[in-house]
Design a protein around this motif. Structure first.
Motif, PDB file in Angstrom:
ATOM      1  N   SER A 180      68.353  53.958  18.265  1.00 64.74           N
ATOM      2  CA  SER A 180      68.066  53.064  17.141  1.00 64.74           C
ATOM      3  C   SER A 180      68.412  53.809  15.855  1.00 64.74           C
ATOM      4  CB  SER A 180      66.589  52.652  17.142  1.00 64.74           C
ATOM      5  OG  SER A 180      66.281  51.853  16.020  1.00 64.74           O
ATOM      6  N   SER A 181      69.578  53.525  15.291  1.00 65.86           N
ATOM      7  CA  SER A 181      70.037  54.261  14.109  1.00 65.86           C
ATOM      8  C   SER A 181      69.317  53.773  12.849  1.00 65.86           C
ATOM      9  CB  SER A 181      71.549  54.133  13.981  1.00 65.86           C
ATOM     10  OG  SER A 181      72.186  54.713  15.111  1.00 65.86           O
ATOM     11  N   ALA A 189      64.242  57.126   9.024  1.00 65.72           N
ATOM     12  CA  ALA A 189      64.399  58.068  10.133  1.00 65.72           C
ATOM     13  C   ALA A 189      63.199  58.997  10.277  1.00 65.72           C
ATOM     14  CB  ALA A 189      65.671  58.889   9.944  1.00 65.72           C
ATOM     15  N   GLN A 190      62.415  59.164   9.182  1.00 61.67           N
ATOM     16  CA  GLN A 190      61.219  60.006   9.205  1.00 61.67           C
ATOM     17  C   GLN A 190      59.926  59.193   9.156  1.00 61.67           C
ATOM     18  OE1 GLN A 190      61.044  63.362   9.600  1.00 61.67           O
ATOM     19  NE2 GLN A 190      63.272  63.472   9.819  1.00 61.67           N
ATOM     20  N   ASP A 191      60.037  57.880   9.113  1.00 59.08           N
ATOM     21  CA  ASP A 191      58.875  57.000   8.938  1.00 59.08           C
ATOM     22  C   ASP A 191      58.454  56.446  10.291  1.00 59.08           C
ATOM     23  OD1 ASP A 191      56.959  55.167   8.237  1.00 59.08           O
ATOM     24  OD2 ASP A 191      58.265  53.948   6.974  1.00 59.08           O
ATOM     25  N   MET A 192      57.281  56.835  10.765  1.00 63.21           N
ATOM     26  CA  MET A 192      56.822  56.381  12.076  1.00 63.21           C
ATOM     27  C   MET A 192      56.288  54.947  12.054  1.00 63.21           C
ATOM     28  SD  MET A 192      57.641  58.776  14.106  1.00 63.21           S
ATOM     29  CE  MET A 192      56.701  58.607  15.620  1.00 63.21           C
ATOM     30  N   HIS A 229      67.028  60.905  13.308  1.00 58.19           N
ATOM     31  CA  HIS A 229      68.424  60.689  13.686  1.00 58.19           C
ATOM     32  C   HIS A 229      69.115  59.786  12.665  1.00 58.19           C
ATOM     33  CE1 HIS A 229      67.749  62.553  17.568  1.00 58.19           C
ATOM     34  NE2 HIS A 229      66.700  61.773  17.769  1.00 58.19           N
ATOM     35  N   ARG A 230      70.427  59.930  12.562  1.00 57.62           N
ATOM     36  CA  ARG A 230      71.201  59.113  11.625  1.00 57.62           C
ATOM     37  C   ARG A 230      71.868  57.934  12.340  1.00 57.62           C
ATOM     38  NH1 ARG A 230      76.530  58.983   9.186  1.00 57.62           N
ATOM     39  NH2 ARG A 230      76.396  58.337   6.978  1.00 57.62           N
ATOM     40  N   ASN A 231      72.857  58.215  13.175  1.00 53.43           N
ATOM     41  CA  ASN A 231      73.601  57.114  13.810  1.00 53.43           C
ATOM     42  C   ASN A 231      74.084  57.559  15.182  1.00 53.43           C
ATOM     43  OD1 ASN A 231      74.851  54.626  14.152  1.00 53.43           O
ATOM     44  ND2 ASN A 231      76.663  55.170  12.965  1.00 53.43           N
ATOM     45  N   ILE A 232      73.219  57.390  16.173  1.00 55.34           N
ATOM     46  CA  ILE A 232      73.529  57.819  17.546  1.00 55.34           C
ATOM     47  C   ILE A 232      74.416  56.774  18.218  1.00 55.34           C
ATOM     48  CG2 ILE A 232      72.590  58.356  19.808  1.00 55.34           C
ATOM     49  CD1 ILE A 232      70.063  59.326  18.482  1.00 55.34           C
ATOM     50  N   LEU A 233      75.603  57.197  18.634  1.00 54.71           N
ATOM     51  CA  LEU A 233      76.559  56.281  19.280  1.00 54.71           C
ATOM     52  C   LEU A 233      76.980  56.766  20.656  1.00 54.71           C
ATOM     53  CD1 LEU A 233      78.726  55.279  16.195  1.00 54.71           C
ATOM     54  CD2 LEU A 233      77.171  53.819  17.493  1.00 54.71           C
TER      55      LEU A 233
END
Length: 382
Positions: A180-181, A189-192, A229-233
């Motif tokens: 989930s990018s 990306a740091q917000d739970m 994470h930024r953009n996992i592809l």
């Protein structure tokens, strides 16, 4: 002169592939393998309209997604392509559209197929979604998705049309993994309280496993396995069931990561690249509390698709990773040594490579990006 600029200047003298800190590991990028030295032959089998992903069926046929919203069944023998109906409407545009497709581990008995896609929300918002359905093929080679059920959604939906991620995979225990990018919004990306910029682990029905690392924090944190994470592809498990994931970093910061339970990979607080507008991002070595990538590409490859090869056609490559390169128009081989990795060689394919898969017979299959993207089968050169 800032420490980051000094590091950048030092790395400029040794361009290419480096690990966490260029100053500590100035490993030069391997030169692209000359076409005459390729150990494989690439054969075209078909063409598709903006293909994004593919997966093999037990009979050797292929399911191929096209970003515009079509799922196709491709017969590799007759090379005939037919449409599978029942795909939900997709939010097509930018990086959005129909995404990944995988089979349930017990597909032979339950016929379940999982797809990911960009979904429209209220106003001008969008988000990734994952659905599962039963695949019903007909005698003509076409078919439909029946009893489709959405089992996961990105939350919150946001504006923009980039960085969905939505790669999906199953592990040997039948758990469903989703990338989930961060939708180009950085801070989530740091917000739970958001599941953006995270790697997600679920049961096959979309429910949350009781042993997830943040399950006591409630939804959506309970879905999360790792964050930052930024953009996992691309995600893939090796023979030891270690999970590897690559992601498109910012300018000069593509990454290959070994995923740890509850791990924080630092984005956007740290990265080995910088923002596209020139603003610096602190390097990973400034924050040892975050997990650093195993490989960083300072000259980016724009990674897409990932397999860890286990076939017999290329025995010299068993255990290697293969990554498609978009901007680099390449196929990149990665060598693993335990929990470490490095680029081993690169093949200049001349076109953007969107997807990589291993076929049932051990051949390597590629999908080129864009309109008219070719389906290529790589087999050993005689």
């Amino acid at each position: 002169m800032t420490p980051r600029l000094l590091l950048t200047l030092a790395c400029a003298l040794t361009p290419g592939l480096v690990t966490t800190a260029c100053a500590q590991d100035n490993e030069a990028q391997p030169a692209a393998v000359e076409r005459a030295q390729w150990p494989f032959t690439a054969t075209e089998f078909g063409r598709f309209d903006e293909p994004w992903a593919m997966t093999f069926l037990p009979d050797g046929g292929l399911l191929v997604t096209e970003k515009g919203g079509k799922l196709r069944h491709f017969d590799v023998t007759s090379r005939k392509s037919t449409e599978i109906t029942g795909v939900p409407a997709v939010a097509y545009g930018g990086q959005g559209g129909l995404g990944d497709v995988v089979l349930h581990p017990q597909f032979a008995s339950n016929q379940l197929v999982y797809i990911s896609y960009a979904e429209a929300g209220d106003g001008d918002t969008r988000g990734a979604a994952v659905a599962r359905a039963k695949l019903q093929l007909d005698k003509a080679g076409g078919g439909k998705l029946a009893d489709l059920q959405v089992i996961w959604r990105q939350t919150p939906k946001v504006t923009g049309s980039g960085h969905y991620g939505h790669r999906i995979a199953f592990d040997q225990d039948g758990k469903l993994w989703i990338s989930s990018s961060e939708r180009q919004k950085f801070d989530p990306a740091q917000d739970m309280k958001a599941n953006l910029g995270k790697l997600i682990r679920l049961n096959d029905d979309g429910s949350v496993p009781a042993d997830n690392p943040f399950v006591d924090q409630g939804s959506p944190a309970d879905q999360v396995w790792s964050l930052g994470h930024r953009n996992i592809l691309g995600i893939a498990f090796d023979a030891q069931q270690r999970l590897w994931a690559h992601e498109m970093g910012p300018k000069g910061g593509d990454e290959l990561n070994l995923i740890q339970r509850g791990g924080n990979y630092g984005y956007p607080l740290v990265s080995n690249g910088n923002h596209y507008d020139g603003r610096e991002i602190p390097n990973h070595d400034t924050r040892p509390d975050f997990i650093a990538p195993k490989v960083t590409w300072w000259e980016v490859i724009s990674p897409a698709g990932l397999i860890i090869y286990s076939g017999s056609q290329f025995p010299q490559w068993q255990g290697s990773g293969f990554i498609g390169g978009l901007s680099s128009k390449s196929l990149v081989r990665v060598a693993f040594e335990g929990e470490n990795a490095s680029e081993a060689e690169r093949f200049d394919m001349g076109e953007r490579i969107r997807e990589v898969e291993q076929g049932p017979d051990g051949a390597i299959w590629l999908l080129e990006d864009g309109k008219g993207g070719r389906l290529l089968k790589l087999t050993p050169r005689n």
